[in-house]
Design a protein around this motif. Structure first.
Motif, short mmCIF file in Angstrom:
data_model
loop_
_atom_site.label_atom_id
_atom_site.label_comp_id
_atom_site.label_asym_id
_atom_site.label_seq_id
_atom_site.Cartn_x
_atom_site.Cartn_y
_atom_site.Cartn_z
N GLU A 166 0.83 -1.20 0.00
CA GLU A 166 0.00 0.00 0.00
C GLU A 166 0.87 1.26 0.00
O GLU A 166 0.55 2.25 -0.67
N ILE A 167 1.98 1.22 0.72
CA ILE A 167 2.90 2.36 0.74
C ILE A 167 3.45 2.61 -0.66
O ILE A 167 3.54 3.75 -1.12
N ALA A 168 3.83 1.52 -1.34
CA ALA A 168 4.36 1.67 -2.70
C ALA A 168 3.31 2.26 -3.63
O ALA A 168 3.60 3.11 -4.48
N ARG A 169 2.05 1.81 -3.48
CA ARG A 169 0.98 2.33 -4.33
C ARG A 169 0.75 3.82 -4.07
O ARG A 169 0.60 4.62 -5.01
N GLN A 371 3.28 7.87 7.96
CA GLN A 371 2.79 9.03 7.22
C GLN A 371 1.92 8.60 6.05
O GLN A 371 0.89 9.16 5.76
N TYR A 372 2.37 7.55 5.35
CA TYR A 372 1.61 7.09 4.21
C TYR A 372 0.46 6.20 4.63
O TYR A 372 -0.55 6.11 3.96
N GLU A 373 0.59 5.51 5.77
CA GLU A 373 -0.52 4.72 6.27
C GLU A 373 -1.71 5.62 6.58
O GLU A 373 -2.86 5.28 6.35
N ALA A 374 -1.43 6.79 7.16
CA ALA A 374 -2.49 7.70 7.53
C ALA A 374 -3.25 8.19 6.30
O ALA A 374 -4.45 8.43 6.34
#
Length: 376
Positions: A166-169, A371-374
């Motif tokens: 998901e972070i990569a996306r 940060q990207y999860e949020a």
């Protein structure tokens, strides 16, 4: 990556192999009178059915474990107390339970049933047979915790993989938005200016030729600026990976007469593209600093990972860092750029001084970037 995890076989996926151990209760039943033997076989068939449902039906798994314990209690008290070893069938089922409450509930049922069987036939287990039974009993009570811990670890590992995907996306999405924003803010404005000036030059050709010539020259200058902006955007889109920068760094250092020792303990092909890009740019800047400022003859790079971080450390044997200098070198544009890039993925950068003339740069990047999860 997540598909590979799902396709990987675990011991629980091969649950049907547990039926091999039914050969021991079958041998016990064959020594009984015929009516009792067939009744035992029928009960054993129901037992196998409950084990199958326990592995396949997560919603009724607790019920299946309780029923299995009840059946083992009956078989142990009716046919042979040594059928108590059939409780090993409940261990993998307990490890698959989703909640801690269910796990300890079924563990309490298991312990209560085992104690009841032992007290009912105490003479069978006490004495010389105790040394054979006691280790098995300890394993029977400890093994559920080990299996449950392993299942939780696999579950967390799969969640980590999904989070990294998901972070990569999201990183790709952010990059597309950045490119779109840059095109709108820079090229869009420049092209609009060229359009306005060309229309003005068209009107001035007959009325004021000298002014028209000046406007054409402005259009040429503006178009050159636009071309430069396009080149900068294209340059920004070229994602430099850590693997590419390792090869370039080795060539640059060899040309500069600096030995390059690489200790890589990371599978770089499995690292997130965004992390590869930022590490590659940081390595490029650090190598440049080594060549320009360190005066070193040996440069050492170490890449390793743990459960929480990707780690990169770069050290040299140059005299650039002595006791009279500050712990952190002055923050030039290169170092500031490294910090800003690392802040995007919650990475950190620190400098260390050795006892001799050695400088070490350590970069740490978390495997899960909050940060990207949020944003997700």
């Amino acid at each position: 990556m997540s598909k590979l995890l799902k396709s990987r076989k675990s011991p629980v996926d091969l649950w049907y192999l547990w039926f091999f151990y039914l050969i021991f209760p079958i041998m016990t039943l064959t020594s009984k009178p015929l009516p009792q033997m067939w009744a035992g076989f029928a009960l054993l068939a129901v037992f196998a059915l409950c084990v199958t449902l326990g592995f396949r039906d997560a919603k009724r798994r607790v019920i299946c474990i309780v029923v299995i314990c009840t059946m083992i209690l009956f078989l142990s008290t009716t046919y042979s107390p040594y059928l108590i070893y059939m409780f090993f069938y409940t261990i993998p089922l307990m490890g698959l339970l989703p909640t801690t409450r269910q796990f300890f509930l079924t563990l309490a049922v298991l312990i209560t049933t085992v104690i009841f069987i032992i007290l009912l036939d105490f003479d069978q287990f006490y004495g010389d047979g105790l040394w054979y039974f006691l280790p098995s009993l300890v394993i029977m009570l400890v093994l559920p915790f080990g299996i449950r811990s392993r299942m939780k670890e696999n579950e967390l590992r799969e969640k980590l993989t999904l989070a990294n995907d998901e972070i990569a996306r999201l990183a790709k999405l952010d990059e597309r938005q950045r490119i779109s924003r840059d095109l709108h803010d820079t090229l869009g404005h420049t092209l609009s200016l060229i359009t306005l000036k060309s229309e003005l030059a068209e009107k001035l050709i007959l009325k004021n030729p000298e002014r028209a010539v000046q406007e054409v020259k402005d259009i040429q200058a503006t178009s050159r600026a636009a071309l430069k902006q396009v080149r900068e955007l294209i340059s920004g889109m070229n994602m430099a990976s850590i693997m590419e920068e390792l090869k370039k760094s080795e060539e640059i250092l060899r040309t500069a007469g600096v030995a390059f020792d690489v200790n890589n303990q990371v599978d770089l092909s499995k690292m997130l593209p965004m992390v590869q890009n930022i590490l590659g740019m940081c390595l490029k800047e650090a190598i440049t600093n080594v060549i320009k400022h360190s005066g070193a003859t040996i440069c050492t790079l170490k890449l390793h990972e743990d459960r929480a971080y990707w780690n990169m450390s770069l050290s040299d044997n140059g005299p650039a860092c002595d006791r009279n200098k500050q712990q952190l070198p002055s923050s030039g544009r290169g170092l500031l750029g490294m910090r800003e890039r690392l802040e995007l993925i919650e990475g950190t950068m620190t400098f260390h001084k050795g006892t001799d003339a050695e400088t070490s740069l350590v970069i740490r990047i978390p495997r899960i970037i909050k940060q990207y999860e949020a944003k997700g």
